[in-house]
Design a protein around this motif. Structure first.
Motif, PDB file in Angstrom:
ATOM      1  N   HIS A  27      47.571  62.267  32.642  1.00 25.62           N
ATOM      2  CA  HIS A  27      46.891  62.414  33.608  1.00 25.62           C
ATOM      3  C   HIS A  27      46.400  61.122  34.045  1.00 25.62           C
ATOM      4  CE1 HIS A  27      47.108  66.804  32.891  1.00 25.62           C
ATOM      5  NE2 HIS A  27      47.434  66.243  31.857  1.00 25.62           N
ATOM      6  N   THR A  28      46.727  60.811  35.526  1.00 24.88           N
ATOM      7  CA  THR A  28      46.605  59.414  35.994  1.00 24.88           C
ATOM      8  C   THR A  28      46.105  59.450  37.416  1.00 24.88           C
ATOM      9  OG1 THR A  28      48.809  58.615  36.421  1.00 24.88           O
ATOM     10  CG2 THR A  28      47.875  58.113  34.153  1.00 24.88           C
ATOM     11  N   GLN A  29      45.656  58.311  37.599  1.00 19.38           N
ATOM     12  CA  GLN A  29      45.051  58.034  39.280  1.00 19.38           C
ATOM     13  C   GLN A  29      45.124  56.472  39.445  1.00 19.38           C
ATOM     14  OE1 GLN A  29      41.109  59.472  40.379  1.00 19.38           O
ATOM     15  NE2 GLN A  29      42.284  60.113  42.587  1.00 19.38           N
ATOM     16  N   LEU A  30      45.502  55.962  40.788  1.00 22.42           N
ATOM     17  CA  LEU A  30      45.316  54.591  41.006  1.00 22.42           C
ATOM     18  C   LEU A  30      44.009  54.184  41.780  1.00 22.42           C
ATOM     19  CD1 LEU A  30      49.053  54.156  42.401  1.00 22.42           C
ATOM     20  CD2 LEU A  30      48.361  53.584  40.017  1.00 22.42           C
ATOM     21  N   VAL A  31      43.456  53.029  41.362  1.00 23.52           N
ATOM     22  CA  VAL A  31      42.440  52.599  41.893  1.00 23.52           C
ATOM     23  C   VAL A  31      42.653  51.437  42.507  1.00 23.52           C
ATOM     24  CG1 VAL A  31      39.892  51.797  41.840  1.00 23.52           C
ATOM     25  CG2 VAL A  31      40.600  53.705  40.485  1.00 23.52           C
ATOM     26  N   ILE A  32      42.712  51.339  43.955  1.00 28.80           N
ATOM     27  CA  ILE A  32      43.212  50.081  44.822  1.00 28.80           C
ATOM     28  C   ILE A  32      42.340  49.281  45.236  1.00 28.80           C
ATOM     29  CG2 ILE A  32      44.970  49.285  46.474  1.00 28.80           C
ATOM     30  CD1 ILE A  32      46.265  52.210  46.116  1.00 28.80           C
ATOM     31  N   GLN A  33      42.377  48.169  45.120  1.00 33.06           N
ATOM     32  CA  GLN A  33      41.536  47.312  45.461  1.00 33.06           C
ATOM     33  C   GLN A  33      41.413  46.939  47.186  1.00 33.06           C
ATOM     34  OE1 GLN A  33      42.497  42.791  44.556  1.00 33.06           O
ATOM     35  NE2 GLN A  33      40.471  42.724  43.671  1.00 33.06           N
ATOM     36  N   THR A  34      40.513  46.878  47.922  1.00 31.69           N
ATOM     37  CA  THR A  34      40.641  46.862  49.406  1.00 31.69           C
ATOM     38  C   THR A  34      40.257  45.389  49.767  1.00 31.69           C
ATOM     39  OG1 THR A  34      38.452  47.653  49.672  1.00 31.69           O
ATOM     40  CG2 THR A  34      40.357  49.064  49.855  1.00 31.69           C
ATOM     41  N   VAL A  35      39.308  44.570  48.954  1.00 27.80           N
ATOM     42  CA  VAL A  35      39.120  43.076  49.229  1.00 27.80           C
ATOM     43  C   VAL A  35      39.814  42.357  48.111  1.00 27.80           C
ATOM     44  CG1 VAL A  35      37.060  41.619  49.298  1.00 27.80           C
ATOM     45  CG2 VAL A  35      36.828  43.951  49.892  1.00 27.80           C
ATOM     46  N   PRO A  36      40.721  41.364  48.809  1.00 31.17           N
ATOM     47  CA  PRO A  36      41.234  40.662  47.410  1.00 31.17           C
ATOM     48  C   PRO A  36      40.315  39.771  46.639  1.00 31.17           C
ATOM     49  CG  PRO A  36      42.515  40.775  49.450  1.00 31.17           C
ATOM     50  CD  PRO A  36      41.165  41.158  49.797  1.00 31.17           C
ATOM     51  N   GLY A  37      40.661  39.527  45.547  1.00 27.71           N
ATOM     52  CA  GLY A  37      39.713  38.661  44.724  1.00 27.71           C
ATOM     53  C   GLY A  37      38.444  39.439  44.160  1.00 27.71           C
ATOM     54  N   VAL A  38      38.093  40.574  44.618  1.00 32.55           N
ATOM     55  CA  VAL A  38      36.738  41.096  44.186  1.00 32.55           C
ATOM     56  C   VAL A  38      37.484  42.608  43.508  1.00 32.55           C
ATOM     57  CG1 VAL A  38      34.747  42.406  44.716  1.00 32.55           C
ATOM     58  CG2 VAL A  38      35.590  40.461  46.221  1.00 32.55           C
ATOM     59  N   ASP A  39      36.759  42.336  42.204  1.00 35.03           N
ATOM     60  CA  ASP A  39      36.896  43.702  41.264  1.00 35.03           C
ATOM     61  C   ASP A  39      36.644  44.895  41.473  1.00 35.03           C
ATOM     62  OD1 ASP A  39      37.026  45.369  38.900  1.00 35.03           O
ATOM     63  OD2 ASP A  39      36.430  43.658  37.557  1.00 35.03           O
ATOM     64  N   THR A  40      37.667  45.775  41.599  1.00 39.03           N
ATOM     65  CA  THR A  40      37.301  47.301  41.936  1.00 39.03           C
ATOM     66  C   THR A  40      36.212  47.971  41.444  1.00 39.03           C
ATOM     67  OG1 THR A  40      38.956  48.330  40.276  1.00 39.03           O
ATOM     68  CG2 THR A  40      39.787  47.810  42.511  1.00 39.03           C
ATOM     69  N   ASP A  41      35.595  47.405  40.290  1.00 38.01           N
ATOM     70  CA  ASP A  41      34.259  48.005  39.577  1.00 38.01           C
ATOM     71  C   ASP A  41      33.077  47.263  40.350  1.00 38.01           C
ATOM     72  OD1 ASP A  41      35.787  49.709  38.021  1.00 38.01           O
ATOM     73  OD2 ASP A  41      35.995  48.120  36.262  1.00 38.01           O
ATOM     74  N   PHE A  42      33.168  46.372  41.082  1.00 40.30           N
ATOM     75  CA  PHE A  42      32.125  45.763  41.536  1.00 40.30           C
ATOM     76  C   PHE A  42      31.097  46.650  42.431  1.00 40.30           C
ATOM     77  CE2 PHE A  42      29.494  42.712  44.190  1.00 40.30           C
ATOM     78  CZ  PHE A  42      29.218  41.965  43.370  1.00 40.30           C
ATOM     79  N   ALA A  43      29.707  46.790  42.412  1.00 35.90           N
ATOM     80  CA  ALA A  43      29.013  47.758  43.396  1.00 35.90           C
ATOM     81  C   ALA A  43      29.366  47.383  44.487  1.00 35.90           C
ATOM     82  CB  ALA A  43      27.754  47.730  42.836  1.00 35.90           C
ATOM     83  N   PHE A  44      29.536  48.432  45.310  1.00 32.66           N
ATOM     84  CA  PHE A  44      29.381  48.631  46.753  1.00 32.66           C
ATOM     85  C   PHE A  44      30.700  48.198  47.636  1.00 32.66           C
ATOM     86  CE2 PHE A  44      24.858  48.041  45.306  1.00 32.66           C
ATOM     87  CZ  PHE A  44      24.653  49.466  45.561  1.00 32.66           C
ATOM     88  N   ILE A  45      31.655  47.711  46.673  1.00 31.47           N
ATOM     89  CA  ILE A  45      32.948  47.478  47.279  1.00 31.47           C
ATOM     90  C   ILE A  45      33.771  48.674  47.435  1.00 31.47           C
ATOM     91  CG2 ILE A  45      35.036  46.023  46.860  1.00 31.47           C
ATOM     92  CD1 ILE A  45      32.591  44.263  47.414  1.00 31.47           C
ATOM     93  N   PRO A  46      34.302  48.675  48.747  1.00 33.70           N
ATOM     94  CA  PRO A  46      35.079  49.827  48.879  1.00 33.70           C
ATOM     95  C   PRO A  46      36.636  49.741  48.403  1.00 33.70           C
ATOM     96  CG  PRO A  46      35.160  48.345  50.979  1.00 33.70           C
ATOM     97  CD  PRO A  46      34.292  47.727  49.945  1.00 33.70           C
ATOM     98  N   ARG A  47      36.883  50.830  47.746  1.00 30.91           N
ATOM     99  CA  ARG A  47      38.372  50.794  47.267  1.00 30.91           C
ATOM    100  C   ARG A  47      38.953  52.308  47.707  1.00 30.91           C
ATOM    101  NH1 ARG A  47      34.559  50.324  43.779  1.00 30.91           N
ATOM    102  NH2 ARG A  47      33.590  51.922  42.942  1.00 30.91           N
ATOM    103  N   GLN A  48      40.329  52.148  47.481  1.00 31.38           N
ATOM    104  CA  GLN A  48      41.042  53.292  47.780  1.00 31.38           C
ATOM    105  C   GLN A  48      41.378  54.043  46.377  1.00 31.38           C
ATOM    106  OE1 GLN A  48      44.283  51.831  50.269  1.00 31.38           O
ATOM    107  NE2 GLN A  48      43.059  51.918  52.036  1.00 31.38           N
ATOM    108  N   VAL A  49      41.557  55.292  46.472  1.00 25.78           N
ATOM    109  CA  VAL A  49      42.286  55.877  45.206  1.00 25.78           C
ATOM    110  C   VAL A  49      43.525  56.843  45.728  1.00 25.78           C
ATOM    111  CG1 VAL A  49      40.088  55.821  43.829  1.00 25.78           C
ATOM    112  CG2 VAL A  49      40.677  57.914  45.444  1.00 25.78           C
ATOM    113  N   GLY A  50      44.463  56.814  44.819  1.00 26.43           N
ATOM    114  CA  GLY A  50      45.553  57.579  45.025  1.00 26.43           C
ATOM    115  C   GLY A  50      45.448  58.758  44.504  1.00 26.43           C
ATOM    116  N   PRO A  51      46.457  59.765  44.612  1.00 21.76           N
ATOM    117  CA  PRO A  51      46.454  61.126  44.297  1.00 21.76           C
ATOM    118  C   PRO A  51      46.414  61.199  42.741  1.00 21.76           C
ATOM    119  CG  PRO A  51      48.657  60.828  44.912  1.00 21.76           C
ATOM    120  CD  PRO A  51      47.867  59.495  45.216  1.00 21.76           C
ATOM    121  N   ARG A  52      45.808  62.362  42.214  1.00 24.83           N
ATOM    122  CA  ARG A  52      45.808  62.440  40.977  1.00 24.83           C
ATOM    123  C   ARG A  52      46.985  63.096  40.226  1.00 24.83           C
ATOM    124  NH1 ARG A  52      42.259  66.633  39.766  1.00 24.83           N
ATOM    125  NH2 ARG A  52      42.529  67.263  41.845  1.00 24.83           N
TER     126      ARG A  52
END
Length: 100
Positions: A27-52
């Motif tokens: 059971h998976t989902q993609l978390v996609i970075q929206t700002v190149p070079g900034v970790d998706t776990d960094f606070a307040f950085i927008p990210r996109q998520v794919g379908p489950r």
């Protein structure tokens, strides 16, 4: 600003031995970075998520190749067209395994 973006696969899965090799479900989902070079776990950085997704998978050897077959379906309530992926890989020697 452009550049490559990082994508993480998050979720859970399991596997077990079968007569033909291995099989399981994930059971998976993609978390996609929206700002190149900034970790998706960094606070307040927008990210996109794919379908489950729910993926049923099987793996077996054909000669010296490992073949992995994945069948992907959407989780309940998600919009996703089912897909099937077949991966075929051959083991290669790691540099540290090569005799000097």
């Amino acid at each position: 600003m452009g550049g490559p973006v990082h994508t993480e696969v998050i979720g859970t899965g399991d596997g077990r031995r079968s007569d033909a090799g291995l099989e399981g479900e994930a059971h998976t989902q993609l978390v996609i970075q929206t700002v190149p070079g900034v970790d998706t776990d960094f606070a307040f950085i927008p990210r996109q998520v794919g379908p489950r997704l729910v993926s049923k998978w099987k793996a077996h050897f054909e000669g010296d190749a490992l073949v992995v077959e994945l069948s992907n379906q959407p989780e309940a309530g998600e919009a996703y067209t089912p897909t099937k992926t077949v991966l075929r890989g051959k083991r290669v020697q790691m540099p540290q395994e090569i005799a000097k």
